[in-house]
Scaffold this motif. Structure first.
Motif, PDB file in Angstrom:
ATOM      1  N   ALA A 216     -12.089  40.155 -55.950  1.00 38.27           N
ATOM      2  CA  ALA A 216     -11.537  39.440 -54.792  1.00 38.27           C
ATOM      3  C   ALA A 216     -11.638  37.925 -54.968  1.00 38.27           C
ATOM      4  O   ALA A 216     -12.496  37.423 -55.689  1.00 38.27           O
ATOM      5  CB  ALA A 216     -12.283  39.851 -53.523  1.00 38.27           C
ATOM      6  N   HIS A 217     -10.759  37.231 -54.279  1.00 38.21           N
ATOM      7  CA  HIS A 217     -10.832  35.768 -54.210  1.00 38.21           C
ATOM      8  C   HIS A 217     -11.915  35.409 -53.198  1.00 38.21           C
ATOM      9  O   HIS A 217     -11.940  35.968 -52.101  1.00 38.21           O
ATOM     10  CB  HIS A 217      -9.491  35.183 -53.772  1.00 38.21           C
ATOM     11  N   LEU A 218     -12.782  34.493 -53.548  1.00 34.12           N
ATOM     12  CA  LEU A 218     -13.853  34.039 -52.661  1.00 34.12           C
ATOM     13  C   LEU A 218     -13.536  32.638 -52.173  1.00 34.12           C
ATOM     14  O   LEU A 218     -13.327  31.731 -52.977  1.00 34.12           O
ATOM     15  CB  LEU A 218     -15.190  34.039 -53.405  1.00 34.12           C
TER      16      LEU A 218
ATOM     17  N   THR B 197     -10.965  45.121 -50.633  1.00 36.69           N
ATOM     18  CA  THR B 197     -11.214  43.719 -50.330  1.00 36.69           C
ATOM     19  C   THR B 197     -10.521  42.836 -51.358  1.00 36.69           C
ATOM     20  O   THR B 197     -10.771  42.944 -52.552  1.00 36.69           O
ATOM     21  CB  THR B 197     -12.735  43.435 -50.330  1.00 36.69           C
ATOM     22  N   LYS B 198      -9.661  41.943 -50.866  1.00 40.99           N
ATOM     23  CA  LYS B 198      -8.945  41.016 -51.744  1.00 40.99           C
ATOM     24  C   LYS B 198      -9.313  39.569 -51.473  1.00 40.99           C
ATOM     25  O   LYS B 198      -9.217  38.728 -52.357  1.00 40.99           O
ATOM     26  CB  LYS B 198      -7.442  41.199 -51.586  1.00 40.99           C
ATOM     27  N   LYS B 199      -9.706  39.273 -50.224  1.00 42.69           N
ATOM     28  CA  LYS B 199     -10.068  37.900 -49.853  1.00 42.69           C
ATOM     29  C   LYS B 199     -11.365  37.918 -49.059  1.00 42.69           C
ATOM     30  O   LYS B 199     -11.435  38.536 -47.994  1.00 42.69           O
ATOM     31  CB  LYS B 199      -8.974  37.257 -49.010  1.00 42.69           C
ATOM     32  N   ILE B 200     -12.353  37.201 -49.578  1.00 42.86           N
ATOM     33  CA  ILE B 200     -13.661  37.108 -48.920  1.00 42.86           C
ATOM     34  C   ILE B 200     -13.870  35.673 -48.468  1.00 42.86           C
ATOM     35  O   ILE B 200     -13.627  34.732 -49.222  1.00 42.86           O
ATOM     36  CB  ILE B 200     -14.793  37.505 -49.896  1.00 42.86           C
TER      37      ILE B 200
ATOM     38  N   ALA C 262     -19.011  35.095 -59.548  1.00 45.07           N
ATOM     39  CA  ALA C 262     -17.658  34.942 -59.008  1.00 45.07           C
ATOM     40  C   ALA C 262     -16.854  34.008 -59.903  1.00 45.07           C
ATOM     41  O   ALA C 262     -17.401  33.042 -60.440  1.00 45.07           O
ATOM     42  CB  ALA C 262     -17.709  34.391 -57.588  1.00 45.07           C
TER      43      ALA C 262
ATOM     44  N   ALA D  84     -17.404  39.647 -54.704  1.00 47.72           N
ATOM     45  CA  ALA D  84     -16.155  39.160 -55.297  1.00 47.72           C
ATOM     46  C   ALA D  84     -16.068  39.560 -56.769  1.00 47.72           C
ATOM     47  O   ALA D  84     -15.006  39.961 -57.260  1.00 47.72           O
ATOM     48  CB  ALA D  84     -16.055  37.648 -55.147  1.00 47.72           C
ATOM     49  N   LYS D  85     -17.181  39.461 -57.472  1.00 49.84           N
ATOM     50  CA  LYS D  85     -17.216  39.851 -58.884  1.00 49.84           C
ATOM     51  C   LYS D  85     -16.909  41.342 -59.040  1.00 49.84           C
ATOM     52  O   LYS D  85     -16.105  41.737 -59.900  1.00 49.84           O
ATOM     53  CB  LYS D  85     -18.595  39.538 -59.466  1.00 49.84           C
TER      54      LYS D  85
END
Length: 137
Positions: A31-33, A2-5, A74, A26-27
């Motif tokens: 990943a970018h949230l 997972t890279k983008k949430i 995050a 994300a933490k």
């Protein structure tokens, strides 16, 4: 991985549950949230379109959500307001536009007849999104 949430919020307690889960994920993954608020539009056709929130209300909602996400750990956070008549479809379309790997969202405690009458944005997103969807309660 997972890279983008994407995490849709509406300021309710159940969306906060999803937000905390999204921030923690994300933490853990780095990943970018992206937090989004779907500003529902009503009216039109013969009258003006009126949004659920003013621009200032939507921005305040996102600012509070970002603060909660940071408190949950995050660090790489973005936000956006999406204007649409249908929340579920707006979330799915924005996730595709964003290239999200995962959508994390909260859901209310709707069961049985209530769910049939009121519908469920989370169920719509889970059933139609082209990426992984995590529904938190």
């Amino acid at each position: 991985m997972t890279k983008k949430i994407l995490c849709p919020v509406d300021g309710s307690d159940h969306s906060d549950v999803g937000l905390v889960q999204a921030a923690e994920l994300a933490k853990l993954t780095g990943a970018h949230l992206t937090i989004c608020a779907v500003n529902l539009a009503v009216g039109g056709a013969r009258g003006p379109t009126i949004n659920q929130w003013t621009d200032e209300e939507a921005e305040a909602l996102l600012a509070k959500a970002e603060e909660k996400a940071r408190a949950a750990g995050a660090t790489d956070i973005g936000s956006a307001v999406v204007i649409s008549r249908a929340a579920g479809q707006a979330i799915i379309a924005y996730a595709e536009e964003l290239g999200a790997d995962q959508i994390v969202m909260g859901t209310g405690d709707k069961r049985g007849v209530k769910r049939l009458v009121l519908g469920s944005v989370a169920a719509e997103v889970a059933g139609q999104a082209g990426c992984t969807v995590t529904v938190a309660r």
